[in-house]
Design a protein around this motif. Structure first.
Motif, PDB file in Angstrom:
ATOM      1  N   ASP A 191       0.922  -0.899   0.225  1.00 59.29           N
ATOM      2  CA  ASP A 191      -0.041  -0.077   0.453  1.00 59.29           C
ATOM      3  C   ASP A 191       1.334   1.706  -0.008  1.00 59.29           C
ATOM      4  OD1 ASP A 191      -1.951   2.211   0.423  1.00 59.29           O
ATOM      5  OD2 ASP A 191      -2.835   0.610   1.821  1.00 59.29           O
ATOM      6  N   PRO A 192       0.898   2.167  -0.849  1.00 58.44           N
ATOM      7  CA  PRO A 192       1.787   3.397  -1.001  1.00 58.44           C
ATOM      8  C   PRO A 192       1.521   3.757  -0.192  1.00 58.44           C
ATOM      9  CG  PRO A 192      -0.460   3.442  -2.586  1.00 58.44           C
ATOM     10  CD  PRO A 192      -0.752   2.071  -2.166  1.00 58.44           C
ATOM     11  N   GLU A 193      -0.006   3.887   0.595  1.00 58.06           N
ATOM     12  CA  GLU A 193      -0.153   4.863   2.356  1.00 58.06           C
ATOM     13  C   GLU A 193       1.121   4.443   3.012  1.00 58.06           C
ATOM     14  OE1 GLU A 193      -3.806   6.180   4.649  1.00 58.06           O
ATOM     15  OE2 GLU A 193      -4.082   4.556   3.490  1.00 58.06           O
ATOM     16  N   PHE A 194       1.459   3.504   3.016  1.00 59.93           N
ATOM     17  CA  PHE A 194       2.629   3.196   4.542  1.00 59.93           C
ATOM     18  C   PHE A 194       3.888   2.614   3.314  1.00 59.93           C
ATOM     19  CE2 PHE A 194       0.321  -0.668   4.115  1.00 59.93           C
ATOM     20  CZ  PHE A 194       0.626  -1.554   4.221  1.00 59.93           C
ATOM     21  N   ALA A 195       4.447   3.206   2.326  1.00 62.87           N
ATOM     22  CA  ALA A 195       5.135   2.234   1.634  1.00 62.87           C
ATOM     23  C   ALA A 195       6.309   2.963   2.055  1.00 62.87           C
ATOM     24  CB  ALA A 195       4.745   2.289   0.216  1.00 62.87           C
ATOM     25  N   ASP A 196       6.616   3.599   2.431  1.00 61.66           N
ATOM     26  CA  ASP A 196       7.830   4.318   2.618  1.00 61.66           C
ATOM     27  C   ASP A 196       8.201   4.709   4.572  1.00 61.66           C
ATOM     28  OD1 ASP A 196       8.470   5.321   0.437  1.00 61.66           O
ATOM     29  OD2 ASP A 196       6.819   7.740   0.499  1.00 61.66           O
ATOM     30  N   MET A 197       7.353   4.165   4.474  1.00 65.67           N
ATOM     31  CA  MET A 197       7.513   4.147   6.535  1.00 65.67           C
ATOM     32  C   MET A 197       7.736   2.687   6.967  1.00 65.67           C
ATOM     33  SD  MET A 197       3.651   5.190   7.992  1.00 65.67           S
ATOM     34  CE  MET A 197       2.604   6.426   8.251  1.00 65.67           C
ATOM     35  N   ILE A 198       7.777   1.589   5.942  1.00 62.13           N
ATOM     36  CA  ILE A 198       8.507   0.226   6.161  1.00 62.13           C
ATOM     37  C   ILE A 198       9.789  -0.087   4.987  1.00 62.13           C
ATOM     38  CG2 ILE A 198       6.511  -0.947   6.583  1.00 62.13           C
ATOM     39  CD1 ILE A 198       6.221  -2.009   4.328  1.00 62.13           C
ATOM     40  N   ASN A 199      10.249   1.298   4.790  1.00 61.73           N
ATOM     41  CA  ASN A 199      11.673   0.849   3.822  1.00 61.73           C
ATOM     42  C   ASN A 199      12.345   1.660   4.896  1.00 61.73           C
ATOM     43  OD1 ASN A 199      12.945   0.526   1.515  1.00 61.73           O
ATOM     44  ND2 ASN A 199      12.517   2.644   1.185  1.00 61.73           N
ATOM     45  N   VAL A 200      12.951   0.640   5.097  1.00 58.99           N
ATOM     46  CA  VAL A 200      14.309   0.193   6.563  1.00 58.99           C
ATOM     47  C   VAL A 200      15.266   0.827   5.779  1.00 58.99           C
ATOM     48  CG1 VAL A 200      14.682  -0.176   8.627  1.00 58.99           C
ATOM     49  CG2 VAL A 200      12.373   0.106   8.631  1.00 58.99           C
ATOM     50  N   GLN A 201      16.276   1.483   5.600  1.00 59.44           N
ATOM     51  CA  GLN A 201      17.292   1.124   5.376  1.00 59.44           C
ATOM     52  C   GLN A 201      18.691   0.686   5.960  1.00 59.44           C
ATOM     53  OE1 GLN A 201      18.017   2.327   1.901  1.00 59.44           O
ATOM     54  NE2 GLN A 201      15.408   2.504   2.036  1.00 59.44           N
ATOM     55  N   ASP A 202      18.062   0.234   7.440  1.00 55.75           N
ATOM     56  CA  ASP A 202      19.740  -0.035   7.658  1.00 55.75           C
ATOM     57  C   ASP A 202      18.870  -1.812   8.630  1.00 55.75           C
ATOM     58  OD1 ASP A 202      20.669   3.016   9.438  1.00 55.75           O
ATOM     59  OD2 ASP A 202      18.208   2.797   9.632  1.00 55.75           O
ATOM     60  N   PHE A 203      19.913  -2.487   8.199  1.00 49.76           N
ATOM     61  CA  PHE A 203      20.174  -4.090   8.209  1.00 49.76           C
ATOM     62  C   PHE A 203      19.992  -4.138   9.628  1.00 49.76           C
ATOM     63  CE2 PHE A 203      21.101  -8.285   8.343  1.00 49.76           C
ATOM     64  CZ  PHE A 203      20.128  -9.115   7.025  1.00 49.76           C
ATOM     65  N   CYS A 204      19.431  -5.337  10.224  1.00 50.05           N
ATOM     66  CA  CYS A 204      19.130  -5.326  11.563  1.00 50.05           C
ATOM     67  C   CYS A 204      19.186  -6.867  11.640  1.00 50.05           C
ATOM     68  CB  CYS A 204      19.289  -4.663  12.503  1.00 50.05           C
ATOM     69  SG  CYS A 204      19.084  -4.690  14.386  1.00 50.05           S
ATOM     70  N   LYS A 205      19.478  -7.558  12.853  1.00 50.90           N
ATOM     71  CA  LYS A 205      19.115  -8.869  13.134  1.00 50.90           C
ATOM     72  C   LYS A 205      19.761  -9.474  13.898  1.00 50.90           C
ATOM     73  CE  LYS A 205      20.655 -12.488  10.733  1.00 50.90           C
ATOM     74  NZ  LYS A 205      21.224 -13.303   9.873  1.00 50.90           N
ATOM     75  N   ALA A 206      18.880 -10.266  15.052  1.00 44.56           N
ATOM     76  CA  ALA A 206      19.597 -11.308  16.144  1.00 44.56           C
ATOM     77  C   ALA A 206      20.566 -12.878  15.617  1.00 44.56           C
ATOM     78  CB  ALA A 206      18.187 -12.041  16.288  1.00 44.56           C
ATOM     79  N   GLU A 207      21.507 -12.497  16.784  1.00 38.42           N
ATOM     80  CA  GLU A 207      22.101 -13.328  16.803  1.00 38.42           C
ATOM     81  C   GLU A 207      22.182 -14.994  17.081  1.00 38.42           C
ATOM     82  OE1 GLU A 207      24.846 -13.041  14.242  1.00 38.42           O
ATOM     83  OE2 GLU A 207      24.353 -10.936  14.274  1.00 38.42           O
ATOM     84  N   GLU A 208      22.659 -15.631  16.982  1.00 42.72           N
ATOM     85  CA  GLU A 208      22.149 -17.367  17.679  1.00 42.72           C
ATOM     86  C   GLU A 208      20.893 -17.826  17.164  1.00 42.72           C
ATOM     87  OE1 GLU A 208      23.806 -17.158  20.978  1.00 42.72           O
ATOM     88  OE2 GLU A 208      26.156 -16.278  20.427  1.00 42.72           O
ATOM     89  N   VAL A 209      20.585 -17.195  16.041  1.00 43.32           N
ATOM     90  CA  VAL A 209      18.939 -18.712  15.821  1.00 43.32           C
ATOM     91  C   VAL A 209      19.118 -19.695  15.672  1.00 43.32           C
ATOM     92  CG1 VAL A 209      17.274 -18.528  14.055  1.00 43.32           C
ATOM     93  CG2 VAL A 209      18.627 -16.209  14.915  1.00 43.32           C
ATOM     94  N   ASP A 210      17.868 -20.523  16.152  1.00 41.73           N
ATOM     95  CA  ASP A 210      17.725 -21.870  16.267  1.00 41.73           C
ATOM     96  C   ASP A 210      17.925 -22.806  14.750  1.00 41.73           C
ATOM     97  OD1 ASP A 210      18.189 -24.183  16.758  1.00 41.73           O
ATOM     98  OD2 ASP A 210      16.874 -24.546  18.284  1.00 41.73           O
ATOM     99  N   GLU A 211      19.187 -22.515  13.815  1.00 39.97           N
ATOM    100  CA  GLU A 211      18.646 -23.328  13.017  1.00 39.97           C
ATOM    101  C   GLU A 211      17.946 -24.703  12.608  1.00 39.97           C
ATOM    102  OE1 GLU A 211      22.522 -22.801  10.232  1.00 39.97           O
ATOM    103  OE2 GLU A 211      23.223 -20.968  12.047  1.00 39.97           O
ATOM    104  N   ASP A 212      18.192 -25.771  13.639  1.00 43.00           N
ATOM    105  CA  ASP A 212      17.343 -26.296  13.676  1.00 43.00           C
ATOM    106  C   ASP A 212      15.920 -26.113  14.096  1.00 43.00           C
ATOM    107  OD1 ASP A 212      19.642 -28.046  12.762  1.00 43.00           O
ATOM    108  OD2 ASP A 212      20.325 -28.396  14.962  1.00 43.00           O
ATOM    109  N   SER A 213      15.166 -25.483  14.229  1.00 42.37           N
ATOM    110  CA  SER A 213      13.688 -25.265  13.884  1.00 42.37           C
ATOM    111  C   SER A 213      12.792 -24.253  12.775  1.00 42.37           C
ATOM    112  CB  SER A 213      13.716 -23.981  15.404  1.00 42.37           C
ATOM    113  OG  SER A 213      14.285 -24.950  16.719  1.00 42.37           O
ATOM    114  N   VAL A 214      11.389 -24.442  13.384  1.00 41.85           N
ATOM    115  CA  VAL A 214      10.925 -23.828  12.735  1.00 41.85           C
ATOM    116  C   VAL A 214      10.070 -22.538  12.963  1.00 41.85           C
ATOM    117  CG1 VAL A 214      11.419 -25.082  10.104  1.00 41.85           C
ATOM    118  CG2 VAL A 214       9.276 -25.403  12.114  1.00 41.85           C
TER     119      VAL A 214
END
Length: 356
Positions: A191-214
């Motif tokens: 939706d163009p009404e909020f498209a620019d709000m969710i376009n986050v340029q700064d990549f961020c993720k958590a470490e040590e995610v359990d890869e043997d799970s879904v």
């Protein structure tokens, strides 16, 4: 004769170690910039943990000098030049990391009308707030480990059931065949009404995610109005036989908005409180989650005030539920749910009065 053993000593907790206890609640202060340069400022940032309130000039004259200036301390104070990214890194990033590792959390904004709660939470075009940044971090962390849609299925006991692959496939086909599917689709244009709000340029993720799970992500959105709980995602069909009534005790037309029925607050087997019968939507991306949020946002009760043209009249809670389940030894089948952690975004329009 019995011999009493000594009470064992508690192990000493070293400062800075991972076993040290965290404060259960952290209170932060964000100072909003003035709307106009000639406005009188009553707040002064003393340091990164303290603000001082200065009495307005008109108030001093009315009290004939009988006034006082008060200082307040917080875990951290963010000045007028603080960016959304800087605020997210300190306030929200640790909470999202805890969520992904099985801990519940709550992010609560509190302030007067026009103090910047909505801007802090959702942001503005080109400057995403805490909510889109948190969603982005969640899906960046679990993106490649997400279960297929409808493998997890919410029940009325505030927990999750696991469907076999065949049942999940049948439900996917059933939902996709519906003329107006309620589940958001990743193929749909944002939706163009909020498209620019969710376009986050700064990549961020958590470490040590359990890869043997879904993992699976479910969102819900409620508001509390006049001590009643309403589901902002509930679809209320119009019933032509039973007329609906508005606050003026007159029948409503079929084109009028029909408010949903209030929900009940209950306690599950683990003594956690939840809203019974609340709509939970499974989402697979930041775009899908924010689309659901935006849909509920349009149903909130608002009113025109001197400070805000669309001021909320209610207290709203947007829940993000993260489900994790381990895979079997072959990595093909999903076993029982390991944990189901919930993180809530809450926004209140209550007035916080500093003056005595």
């Amino acid at each position: 004769m019995t011999r009493r053993t000594k009470t064992p000593r508690k192990p000493l907790v070293k400062k800075g170690s991972q076993t040290s206890l965290k404060d259960p609640v952290g209170v932060y202060c964000r100072v909003r910039p003035l709307s106009f340069p000639d406005q009188e400022c009553c707040i002064e940032v003393i340091n990164n943990t303290t603000v001082q309130l200065h009495t307005p000039e008109g108030y001093r004259l009315n009290r004939n000098g009988d006034y006082k200036e008060t200082q307040y301390s917080f875990k951290q104070v963010f000045g007028t030049h603080t960016t959304q990214k800087e605020l997210f890194d300190v306030v929200a990033n640790p909470l999202v990391d805890d969520l992904i590792h099985g801990k519940n959390g709550l992010l609560f904004t509190y302030g007067v009308t026009g103090s910047g709660k909505t801007y802090t939470m959702t942001g503005s075009p080109g400057e995403g707030g805490l909510l889109p940044r948190c969603l982005d971090m969640i899906f960046n962390s679990i993106g490649s480990f997400q279960a297929k849609r409808y493998v997890f299925k919410s029940n009325d006991r505030n927990s999750m059931d696991i469907q076999c692959e065949v049942d999940a496939l049948l439900e996917r086909q059933k939902r996709e065949a519906m003329p107006n599917p309620k589940t958001p689709s990743s193929k749909r244009q944002v939706d163009p009404e909020f498209a620019d709000m969710i376009n986050v340029q700064d990549f961020c993720k958590a470490e040590e995610v359990d890869e043997d799970s879904v993992y699976g992500v479910f969102v819900s959105y409620i508001e509390i109005y006049n001590n009643y709980i309403y589901d902002l995602l509930e679809e209320v069909p119009f019933d032509p036989i039973r007329p609906k009534w508005n606050s003026c005790s007159t029948p409503m037309r079929s084109t009028d908005f029909v408010p949903p029925q209030s929900k009940l607050l209950r306690e599950d087997k683990n003594h956690n409180m939840y809203v019974a019968g609340c709509t939970e939507v499974e989402v697979k991306s930041t775009e899908e989650a924010f689309e659901v949020f935006w849909r509920g946002q349009k149903k909130r009760r608002i009113a025109n005030t001197h400070l805000n043209r669309e001021s909320s009249r209610s207290h709203s809670v947007f829940n993000i539920k993260l489900v994790q389940a381990p895979l079997d030894a072959d990595g093909d089948n999903v076993l029982q749910v390991k944990f189901c952690s919930v993180w809530s975004f809450s926004c209140s329009n209550q007035i916080l009065n500093f003056w005595n």
